[in-house]
Design a protein around this motif. Structure first.
Motif, PDB file in Angstrom:
ATOM      1  N   VAL A 306       0.822  -1.221   0.000  1.00  0.00           N
ATOM      2  CA  VAL A 306       0.000   0.000   0.000  1.00  0.00           C
ATOM      3  C   VAL A 306       0.856   1.272   0.000  1.00  0.00           C
ATOM      4  CG1 VAL A 306      -1.988  -1.120   1.092  1.00  0.00           C
ATOM      5  CG2 VAL A 306      -0.348   0.110   2.514  1.00  0.00           C
ATOM      6  N   TRP A 309       1.181   3.745  -3.700  1.00  0.00           N
ATOM      7  CA  TRP A 309      -0.192   4.195  -3.928  1.00  0.00           C
ATOM      8  C   TRP A 309      -0.416   4.656  -5.368  1.00  0.00           C
ATOM      9  CZ3 TRP A 309      -0.563   9.234  -5.524  1.00  0.00           C
ATOM     10  CH2 TRP A 309       0.547  10.051  -5.259  1.00  0.00           C
ATOM     11  N   SER A 316       0.623   8.598  -9.010  1.00  0.00           N
ATOM     12  CA  SER A 316       1.138   7.486  -8.211  1.00  0.00           C
ATOM     13  C   SER A 316       2.401   7.869  -7.464  1.00  0.00           C
ATOM     14  CB  SER A 316       1.424   6.279  -9.103  1.00  0.00           C
ATOM     15  OG  SER A 316       2.710   6.401  -9.670  1.00  0.00           O
ATOM     16  N   TRP A 317       2.791   6.993  -6.572  1.00  0.00           N
ATOM     17  CA  TRP A 317       4.000   7.160  -5.769  1.00  0.00           C
ATOM     18  C   TRP A 317       5.237   7.328  -6.624  1.00  0.00           C
ATOM     19  CZ3 TRP A 317       7.877   3.285  -5.896  1.00  0.00           C
ATOM     20  CH2 TRP A 317       7.552   2.173  -6.668  1.00  0.00           C
ATOM     21  N   VAL A 502      -2.758   4.738   4.207  1.00  0.00           N
ATOM     22  CA  VAL A 502      -3.418   4.026   3.107  1.00  0.00           C
ATOM     23  C   VAL A 502      -4.221   5.051   2.311  1.00  0.00           C
ATOM     24  CG1 VAL A 502      -4.921   2.114   2.456  1.00  0.00           C
ATOM     25  CG2 VAL A 502      -3.626   1.972   4.579  1.00  0.00           C
ATOM     26  N   VAL A 503      -3.901   5.159   1.035  1.00  0.00           N
ATOM     27  CA  VAL A 503      -4.548   6.160   0.189  1.00  0.00           C
ATOM     28  C   VAL A 503      -5.853   5.596  -0.380  1.00  0.00           C
ATOM     29  CG1 VAL A 503      -4.295   7.506  -1.932  1.00  0.00           C
ATOM     30  CG2 VAL A 503      -2.337   7.198  -0.407  1.00  0.00           C
ATOM     31  N   HIS A 676      -5.454  -2.823   0.389  1.00  0.00           N
ATOM     32  CA  HIS A 676      -5.746  -1.566   1.085  1.00  0.00           C
ATOM     33  C   HIS A 676      -6.803  -1.784   2.164  1.00  0.00           C
ATOM     34  CE1 HIS A 676      -3.654  -0.123  -2.390  1.00  0.00           C
ATOM     35  NE2 HIS A 676      -3.703   1.113  -1.962  1.00  0.00           N
TER      36      HIS A 676
END
Ligand SMILES: CC/C=C\C/C=C/C(=O)SCCNC(=O)CCNC(=O)[C@H](O)C(C)(C)COP(=O)(O)OP(=O)(O)OC[C@H]1O[C@@H](n2cnc3c(N)ncnc32)[C@H](O)[C@@H]1OP(=O)(O)O
Length: 754
Positions: A306, A309, A316-317, A502-503, A676
């Protein structure tokens, strides 16, 4: 792999190499074995040193390998024995981490040198296993049964200084550990080769080496082989073990591994080494094939997954960068705000804490200081860094002007849309344009809150869980306009506060509470139909939840939900006259919680709720005969036929309705994967980790069974839409019940893969 090298002298160096944490994959184990054999065969090698690449010894066995169907190759236990049997001294140079199988390798070595910042532990229990490379037999021989039992049954990591006190390592160094290891190896070589030399100087050197190594002359390695050592006896071993077992069972709450870890250590106290190893193996295999180990290992990787994300729009990450938070502010010093301030201070982020007036500010300040004092006590010496009496680190104010230069604000006021919008409007005018504006809400619409500001891209939901300085979960909610940088910054903040972020997307109740609504709803419907609060709670707690829905409701306060329902027009003065008592908008509704609130039964705080308590604020829930007759009268009034409801129905209606909502959430792309939902439930809602989270649990029950049961309950309760099987669940069943990893490729939503 493991790299074999010879330095100029007679020490062979074996370096474990498997980035990022030097996990002991089969390739690494094979290379380690090859290195040991090579050193053994080479007469010019007089000692061996094992270390790890990139400042990390090893994080232990490769956890991915435990779930691979065919795990063939050299086993770790025999390899540790091979190290220990070596006629040439073997030194472990521990930097960074030596965990699980990594520490077991070090226990096979004859000497252990650790860097002062290294951490060690046997965390196998946390992934549903036990230290199955003979660690349950060697560790108690080295550090005694109580300390070994503590480390093995809790899995906690300890710093090198503690390891030295326990006798787990021989030496702690501040300088280069590998060099220290080689130096020690050379001393050992000298101690052996000088034994027969008679000069005074050499005898002195020899004596020094023996003091360091604890080896009697002429018998250099015998006492260093832990398998040959007796278990240090306790005068009251039996009593100690029985007490320890009670404690372990109590803490385990249905999780198998701690008790089997205990059994393995107990075997070490009762049997010779070889038999203990045999018992360890049997227990390890029981755990390995238990569903619990799979669930816990899934949870381990889910927590890491998670971090990567993604959002529906494709942010995104990978591409978003977190911004530095040099100073933060918290608005509102109620229960949540106090915990949030404490978490920020502990993360070493200077904080401005704001309240609406001096009276609230003073109450809040006292409460925050008390929390911080308690945290400082727990932290011991490390607490000095908190420095929370310094106004540059923690400042209290009633003046919004104090927020002009902060990089991030967390609003934690009452759950009221109008109030939150008013605050965000103010913040929009006062804070610098780049400041991130976070709202701590458990259900409200992030877009509506953001609409009150002129920079909605800076607005993000940060849903903390109570107590905020203790609970690990941070639900991070992006709105329509939230920028990727805001998400990345909130994730970074979660990490700094040692929380798991947690996104998720924006919808009523987000992920956690949205899934919780049908669960709580079913629990109350079950009361209408014939159950009692204690029956429902018992079933849920037996499943492994820390607390059942009614005890939880009493703890949180029934008035919280009542206020929210009044706000939604479901109860109270705004309810149109003639509304049927048990129906709202054509769906089944239970007025039971409202009726309790009307009686002033708000739960623990009033001494009465779904249970009775010894006094207002009491904690011990007792079944309440008043409530039982109240329920009977209620059923009579509404002509509900009381029936016996078995445990299976209680469990299935509560959990399957929650899981069903999870499938709706996935289909809508509110979360980008089942991991998630599971991480949220394990870390924020007390879901038993050894059951892997609701969606993992669903995969173990089997989706066809969940679907069939939901269909059955839905037919029996057609006025409860939450029991109607989700279209996504049906789709997955039609697709042949694919494994959880493949669910999202069937979703058809745009949500990205993890
Ligand atoms: C036959 C039986 C024999 C023996 C019994 C022995 C059993 C064992 O040894 S079981 C393993 C015991 N070890 C652990 O439980 C340690 C688990 N790891 C951690 O606690 C942490 O990862 C860490 C403290 C080692 C590092 O933490 P951090 O710096 O925060 O990084 P990450 O947690 O994000 O980890 C980075 C990266 O490494 C992966 N990983 C970590 N440990 C393992 C491992 N033991 N096996 C496989 N992979 C591991 C982790 O998943 C991360 O990868 P991704 O980013 O791709 O997810």
């Amino acid at each position: 792999m493991a790299q074999y090298a010879r330095n100029a002298a007679a020490v062979a160096v074996i370096r474990l190499r498997n980035p990022p944490v030097n996990a002991l994959s089969l390739t690494v184990l094979q290379a380690l074995e090859d290195g040991l054999k090579r050193a053994d065969a080479d007469p010019s090698v007089k000692a061996v040193m094992i270390c790890g690449e990139n400042g990390k010894f090893s994080a232990g066995a490769d956890i991915q390998g435990f779930s691979s169907p065919k795990r063939q190759g050299i086993a770790l236990g025999p390899l540790v024995s091979l190290i220990e049997r070596s006629e040439k001294p073997v030194v472990a140079a521990i930097e960074g981490i030596a965990l699980g199988g990594g520490l077991e390798v070090a226990l096979g070595c004859h000497f252990r040198v650790a860097h002062v910042q290294a951490r060690m532990g046997l965390p196998e229990v946390t992934i549903g296993l036990l230290p199955g490379a003979e660690g349950t037999q060697r560790l108690p021989r080295l550090i005694g049964v109580p300390a070994a039992l503590d480390l093995i049954t809790t899995g906690r990591h300890i710093p090198a200084t503690e390891a030295l006190k326990l006798g787990l390592v021989d030496e702690v160094v501040e300088e280069n550990t590998v060099e220290a290891g080689i130096r020690l190896a050379n001393k050992l070589i000298a101690s052996v080769s000088l034994e027969n030399v008679s000069s005074k100087e050499n005898r002195e050197l020899c004596k020094h080496a023996r003091i360091l190594t604890g080896c009697p002359a002429g018998q250099p390695l015998g006492p260093r082989r832990l398998s040959l050592k007796p278990i240090p006896r306790l005068p009251n071993m039996e009593a100690f073990l029985s007490e320890a077992l009670v404690k372990v069972k109590k803490q385990a709450r249905g999780c198998l591994a701690p008790e089997l870890c205990f059994q393995a250590v107990k075997a070490a106290t009762e049997q010779p080494f070889a038999d203990g190893v045999q018992r360890e193996r049997e227990l390890f295999n029981i755990l390995l094939t238990s569903g619990q180990a799979q669930a816990l290992q899934y949870a381990f990787f889910a927590e890491r997954a998670v971090q990567r994300w993604t959002t529906l729009s494709g942010a995104s990450w990978k591409s978003a960068s977190p911004q530095p938070i040099r100073r933060a502010a918290v608005i509102g010093l109620g229960t949540m705000g106090r915990g949030i301030v404490t978490s920020l201070v502990k993360a070493n982020i200077p904080v401005v804490a704001l309240e609406q007036d001096v009276e609230y500010l003073n109450t809040g300040r006292k409460a925050v200081m008390l929390l911080l004092e308690r945290e400082a006590m727990k932290m011991g010496q490390d607490a000095q860094s908190l420095d929370f009496h310094n106004p540059a680190r923690l400042q209290f104010t009633v003046d919004f002007d104090g927020l002009r230069d902060v990089d991030l604000v967390i609003e934690a006021v009452f759950e009221n849309m109008a109030l939150k919008k008013e605050i965000f409007k103010k913040l929009s005018g006062i804070c610098k344009p780049g400041a991130f504006l976070c709202t701590n809400t458990s259900a409200l619409n992030i877009d509506e809150i953001a609409s009150a500001t002129s920079h909605p891209q800076q607005v993000i939901g940060t849903h903390f869980f109570s107590p905020a300085h203790v609970m690990r979960l941070l639900e991070i909610i992006y709105g329509r306009h939230t920028s990727p940088a805001a998400i990345a910054t909130a994730m970074q903040l979660a990490k700094a506060m040692k929380k798991v972020g947690v996104v998720v997307g924006n919808c009523f109740g987000f992920v956690g509470n949205r899934m919780m609504f049908p669960y709580v709803q079913q629990a109350v419907f079950l009361l209408e139909e014939g159950s009692r609060p204690e029956n429902v709670d018992q079933v849920i707690e037996d499943f492994g939840f820390k607390i059942g829905p009614f005890r939880m409701s009493d703890l949180a306060g029934l008035d919280v939900g009542w206020r929210s329902r009044k706000g939604q027009g479901l109860t109270g003065a705004s309810l149109p006259p003639g509304t049927p008592a048990r129906q709202r908008h054509g769906r089944r509704y239970s007025p039971l919680p409202d009726l309790l609130c009307e009686q002033g039964r708000f739960g623990q705080k009033t001494g009465k709720g779904w249970y009775q308590y010894e006094k207002a604020g009491g904690r011990t829930a007792r079944p309440d005969p008043w409530l039982h007759s109240f329920l009977s009268e209620y059923r009579d009034t509404h002509q509900i036929k009381t029936r016996f409801i078995d445990q299976e129905e209680i469990l299935e209606r509560c959990l399957f309705s929650l899981i069903n909502e999870g499938f709706n959430i996935l289909a809508e792309g509110i979360a980008s994967g089942p991991e998630h939902l599971d991480v949220i439930y394990i870390n924020g809602y007390g879901w038993p980790k050894h059951k892997g989270g609701p969606m993992f649990y669903a995969s173990t029950v089997g989706l066809p069974r969940i679907l069939a049961k939901l269909q059955k309950y839905s037919e029996a309760h057609p006025d409860v839409p939450e029991l109607r099987p989700s279209a996504f669940l049906k789709k997955l069943v039609a697709a042949g019940n694919p494994p959880l990893k493949e669910w999202m490729s069937c979703s058809g939503s745009q949500s990205s893969k993890l």
